[in-house]
Design a protein around this motif. Sequence first.
Motif, PDB file in Angstrom:
ATOM      1  N   SER A   1       2.197  -2.017  -3.926  1.00 38.97           N
ATOM      2  CA  SER A   1       2.171  -0.618  -3.490  1.00 38.97           C
ATOM      3  C   SER A   1       3.037  -0.392  -2.253  1.00 38.97           C
ATOM      4  O   SER A   1       3.301   0.740  -1.882  1.00 38.97           O
ATOM      5  N   SER A   2       3.507  -1.477  -1.643  1.00 34.15           N
ATOM      6  CA  SER A   2       4.391  -1.343  -0.482  1.00 34.15           C
ATOM      7  C   SER A   2       5.859  -1.190  -0.885  1.00 34.15           C
ATOM      8  O   SER A   2       6.717  -1.017  -0.018  1.00 34.15           O
TER       9      SER A   2
ATOM     10  N   GLN B   1      -8.277   2.865 -22.653  1.00 36.87           N
ATOM     11  CA  GLN B   1      -7.502   1.636 -22.524  1.00 36.87           C
ATOM     12  C   GLN B   1      -6.399   1.768 -21.490  1.00 36.87           C
ATOM     13  O   GLN B   1      -5.947   0.774 -20.948  1.00 36.87           O
ATOM     14  N   ARG B   2      -5.948   2.970 -21.187  1.00 34.47           N
ATOM     15  CA  ARG B   2      -4.863   3.181 -20.218  1.00 34.47           C
ATOM     16  C   ARG B   2      -5.344   3.181 -18.787  1.00 34.47           C
ATOM     17  O   ARG B   2      -4.548   3.113 -17.872  1.00 34.47           O
ATOM     18  N   ARG B   3      -6.628   3.296 -18.565  1.00 32.62           N
ATOM     19  CA  ARG B   3      -7.138   3.350 -17.187  1.00 32.62           C
ATOM     20  C   ARG B   3      -6.821   2.059 -16.449  1.00 32.62           C
ATOM     21  O   ARG B   3      -6.962   0.965 -16.993  1.00 32.62           O
ATOM     22  N   PRO B   4      -6.384   2.182 -15.212  1.00 34.64           N
ATOM     23  CA  PRO B   4      -6.086   0.973 -14.434  1.00 34.64           C
ATOM     24  C   PRO B   4      -7.336   0.173 -14.159  1.00 34.64           C
ATOM     25  O   PRO B   4      -8.404   0.726 -13.932  1.00 34.64           O
TER      26      PRO B   4
ATOM     27  N   SER C   1      -5.729  10.123  -4.620  1.00 36.55           N
ATOM     28  CA  SER C   1      -5.864   9.341  -3.395  1.00 36.55           C
ATOM     29  C   SER C   1      -4.865   8.189  -3.400  1.00 36.55           C
ATOM     30  O   SER C   1      -4.353   7.806  -4.449  1.00 36.55           O
ATOM     31  N   ARG C   2      -4.624   7.637  -2.217  1.00 33.50           N
ATOM     32  CA  ARG C   2      -3.722   6.482  -2.122  1.00 33.50           C
ATOM     33  C   ARG C   2      -4.337   5.271  -2.799  1.00 33.50           C
ATOM     34  O   ARG C   2      -3.623   4.457  -3.373  1.00 33.50           O
ATOM     35  N   SER C   3      -5.654   5.145  -2.773  1.00 31.26           N
ATOM     36  CA  SER C   3      -6.279   3.993  -3.425  1.00 31.26           C
ATOM     37  C   SER C   3      -6.105   4.062  -4.943  1.00 31.26           C
ATOM     38  O   SER C   3      -5.918   3.034  -5.593  1.00 31.26           O
ATOM     39  N   ILE C   4      -6.116   5.254  -5.516  1.00 32.82           N
ATOM     40  CA  ILE C   4      -5.844   5.397  -6.948  1.00 32.82           C
ATOM     41  C   ILE C   4      -4.390   5.028  -7.228  1.00 32.82           C
ATOM     42  O   ILE C   4      -4.085   4.356  -8.214  1.00 32.82           O
ATOM     43  N   ALA C   5      -3.487   5.457  -6.364  1.00 33.96           N
ATOM     44  CA  ALA C   5      -2.072   5.095  -6.509  1.00 33.96           C
ATOM     45  C   ALA C   5      -1.905   3.579  -6.445  1.00 33.96           C
ATOM     46  O   ALA C   5      -1.171   2.989  -7.242  1.00 33.96           O
TER      47      ALA C   5
ATOM     48  N   ARG D   1       6.830   4.301   1.057  1.00 33.41           N
ATOM     49  CA  ARG D   1       5.991   3.491   0.174  1.00 33.41           C
ATOM     50  C   ARG D   1       5.660   4.276  -1.087  1.00 33.41           C
ATOM     51  O   ARG D   1       5.398   5.483  -1.030  1.00 33.41           O
ATOM     52  N   ILE D   2       5.630   3.580  -2.238  1.00 29.07           N
ATOM     53  CA  ILE D   2       5.363   4.246  -3.509  1.00 29.07           C
ATOM     54  C   ILE D   2       3.960   4.848  -3.546  1.00 29.07           C
ATOM     55  O   ILE D   2       3.776   5.943  -4.070  1.00 29.07           O
ATOM     56  N   ASP D   3       2.969   4.181  -2.963  1.00 36.65           N
ATOM     57  CA  ASP D   3       1.614   4.734  -2.994  1.00 36.65           C
ATOM     58  C   ASP D   3       1.516   6.030  -2.184  1.00 36.65           C
ATOM     59  O   ASP D   3       0.880   6.990  -2.607  1.00 36.65           O
ATOM     60  N   LYS D   4       2.169   6.086  -1.038  1.00 39.99           N
ATOM     61  CA  LYS D   4       2.169   7.314  -0.235  1.00 39.99           C
ATOM     62  C   LYS D   4       2.918   8.424  -0.958  1.00 39.99           C
ATOM     63  O   LYS D   4       2.477   9.572  -0.984  1.00 39.99           O
ATOM     64  N   TRP D   5       4.045   8.078  -1.554  1.00 44.05           N
ATOM     65  CA  TRP D   5       4.849   9.086  -2.242  1.00 44.05           C
ATOM     66  C   TRP D   5       4.072   9.691  -3.414  1.00 44.05           C
ATOM     67  O   TRP D   5       4.060  10.917  -3.590  1.00 44.05           O
TER      68      TRP D   5
END
Length: 114
Positions: free
Chosen positions: A49-50, A109-112, A26-30, A13-17
């Motif tokens: 994120s999956s 402005q770039r912050r998610p 953290s994964r939540s930030i990802a 998964r991209i978030d884990k990677w």
Amino acid sequence: MEEVELPDGSPQRIDKWLFFTRMVKSRSIAQSLVAAGSVTVNGAVARQSSLTVRPGDKVGIALERRDVLLVVRAGGSRRGPFEEARLLYSDISESLGEQKVLTPFERAQRRPKP
């Protein structure tokens, strides 16, 4: 719960990677970066994120202060020290060219968006 070692070439998964490579804290930030459209895989915006990545995929990340372009070398099995995380990717950000220094307003402005 112990993580299982991934065999070479298996998807992750991209978030884990992103978490295992220490690109995010953290994964939540990802997951927030992916949801905001700040992550690309092989030139296409990652929508979930999956989404899985494999060795050889190019991952682009629009971080708060700079853009990063990485090539996946391996999937991770844990969030280890920097020396271990560095083995999971090759940084080819220099191929993006010279990046200008962002002002605080441009960084904000770039912050998610959550």
